[in-house]
Design a protein around this motif. Structure first.
Motif, PDB file in Angstrom:
ATOM      1  N   LEU A   2       0.971  -1.175  -0.060  1.00 17.95           N
ATOM      2  CA  LEU A   2      -0.227   0.190   0.011  1.00 17.95           C
ATOM      3  C   LEU A   2       0.784   1.262  -0.025  1.00 17.95           C
ATOM      4  O   LEU A   2       1.823   1.201   0.657  1.00 17.95           O
ATOM      5  N   THR A   3       0.442   2.278  -0.646  1.00 16.65           N
ATOM      6  CA  THR A   3       0.934   3.576  -0.735  1.00 16.65           C
ATOM      7  C   THR A   3       0.780   4.012   0.640  1.00 16.65           C
ATOM      8  O   THR A   3       0.090   3.945   1.552  1.00 16.65           O
ATOM      9  N   GLU A   5      -0.615   7.171   0.803  1.00 14.78           N
ATOM     10  CA  GLU A   5      -2.073   7.757   0.846  1.00 14.78           C
ATOM     11  C   GLU A   5      -2.876   6.829   1.266  1.00 14.78           C
ATOM     12  O   GLU A   5      -4.024   7.022   1.739  1.00 14.78           O
ATOM     13  N   GLU A   6      -2.689   5.527   0.608  1.00 13.38           N
ATOM     14  CA  GLU A   6      -3.577   4.479   0.768  1.00 13.38           C
ATOM     15  C   GLU A   6      -3.602   4.069   2.312  1.00 13.38           C
ATOM     16  O   GLU A   6      -4.672   3.765   3.151  1.00 13.38           O
ATOM     17  N   LYS A   7      -2.543   4.008   3.145  1.00 11.95           N
ATOM     18  CA  LYS A   7      -2.401   3.971   4.247  1.00 11.95           C
ATOM     19  C   LYS A   7      -3.154   4.893   5.120  1.00 11.95           C
ATOM     20  O   LYS A   7      -3.761   4.631   6.186  1.00 11.95           O
ATOM     21  N   GLU A   8      -2.900   6.066   5.011  1.00 10.82           N
ATOM     22  CA  GLU A   8      -3.549   6.888   5.580  1.00 10.82           C
ATOM     23  C   GLU A   8      -5.031   7.015   5.638  1.00 10.82           C
ATOM     24  O   GLU A   8      -5.638   7.264   6.491  1.00 10.82           O
ATOM     25  N   LEU A   9      -5.652   6.835   4.352  1.00 11.52           N
ATOM     26  CA  LEU A   9      -7.093   6.548   4.142  1.00 11.52           C
ATOM     27  C   LEU A   9      -7.406   5.296   5.108  1.00 11.52           C
ATOM     28  O   LEU A   9      -8.563   5.660   5.771  1.00 11.52           O
ATOM     29  N   ILE A  10      -6.630   4.422   5.334  1.00  8.36           N
ATOM     30  CA  ILE A  10      -7.384   3.212   6.066  1.00  8.36           C
ATOM     31  C   ILE A  10      -7.234   3.696   7.731  1.00  8.36           C
ATOM     32  O   ILE A  10      -8.065   3.700   8.389  1.00  8.36           O
ATOM     33  N   GLU A  13      -9.892   5.853   8.801  1.00 10.88           N
ATOM     34  CA  GLU A  13     -11.068   5.320   9.165  1.00 10.88           C
ATOM     35  C   GLU A  13     -11.572   5.133  10.466  1.00 10.88           C
ATOM     36  O   GLU A  13     -12.616   5.202  11.183  1.00 10.88           O
ATOM     37  N   GLY A  49       5.902   4.596   2.507  1.00  8.95           N
ATOM     38  CA  GLY A  49       5.000   3.533   2.916  1.00  8.95           C
ATOM     39  C   GLY A  49       5.443   2.720   4.019  1.00  8.95           C
ATOM     40  O   GLY A  49       4.900   1.821   4.523  1.00  8.95           O
ATOM     41  N   SER A  76      -1.426  -5.715   4.126  1.00  6.45           N
ATOM     42  CA  SER A  76      -2.519  -5.509   3.224  1.00  6.45           C
ATOM     43  C   SER A  76      -3.516  -4.483   3.777  1.00  6.45           C
ATOM     44  O   SER A  76      -3.280  -4.314   5.209  1.00  6.45           O
ATOM     45  N   ALA A  77      -4.689  -4.095   3.080  1.00  8.06           N
ATOM     46  CA  ALA A  77      -5.483  -3.146   3.926  1.00  8.06           C
ATOM     47  C   ALA A  77      -6.360  -3.831   4.964  1.00  8.06           C
ATOM     48  O   ALA A  77      -6.396  -3.377   6.039  1.00  8.06           O
TER      49      ALA A  77
END
Length: 157
Positions: A2-3, A5-10, A13, A49, A76-77
């Motif tokens: 995950l990038t 940005e993707e980690k930050e979005l998760i 949550e 990351g 992973s997410a």
């Protein structure tokens, strides 16, 4: 992987976490309702990351370092969500509640000798019969010792 940005979005949550910028473009996320002095859940999330989640001495995270930090670079997410959820639960659970669930495991070697790994208070003690053989500060340390001594978890129990 995950990038950043993707980690930050998760991570975002989890509305109970507060974002705090640190040096070199890294960020931490804190759980300010922690029952302990420790409030950092996500530590040094870097734009490349890499980063860590605090899991303390939870036995399911044997890969955590001596400070209880688990590297999330390759998570992973779903794994990241589960790790963060476990971290928050860990920081919001009274120590007595954590200790109520004592863990006892029987380990055997090729000669059929047995050792018992028992969580007692904050220690992981290894017994040969009723005699204390070794004592460790984490499950991971105790498991490493047992494996190095040629013992394997007895799956028949």
């Amino acid at each position: 992987m995950l990038t950043f940005e993707e980690k930050e979005l998760i991570i975002q949550e989890f509305s109970e976490l507060v974002r705090k910028e640190v040096s070199m473009k890294r960020v931490n996320y804190h759980y300010e309702k922690s029952l302990y002095e420790k409030t950092t859940v996500v530590y040094h999330l870097h734009p490349n990351g890499n980063g860590f989640v605090y899991v303390g001495d939870l036995p399911q995270y044997e890969e955590a370092d001596d400070k209880g930090l688990l590297n999330i670079r390759e998570a992973s997410a779903d794994e990241l969500r589960a790790i963060i959820k476990d971290s928050i639960a860990y920081l919001s659970t009274e120590e007595e509640e954590l200790q109520d669930e004592e863990i006892e495991e029987v380990w055997k070697n090729k000669e059929d000798s047995t050792l018992t790994l028992l969580q007692e208070d904050t220690l992981w003690n290894i017994y040969h019969g009723y005699n204390l053989e070794e004592s460790f500060g984490s499950y991971s340390e105790a498991k490493t010792y047992l494996l190095a001594e040629g013992f394997r978890l007895d799956s028949k129990r």
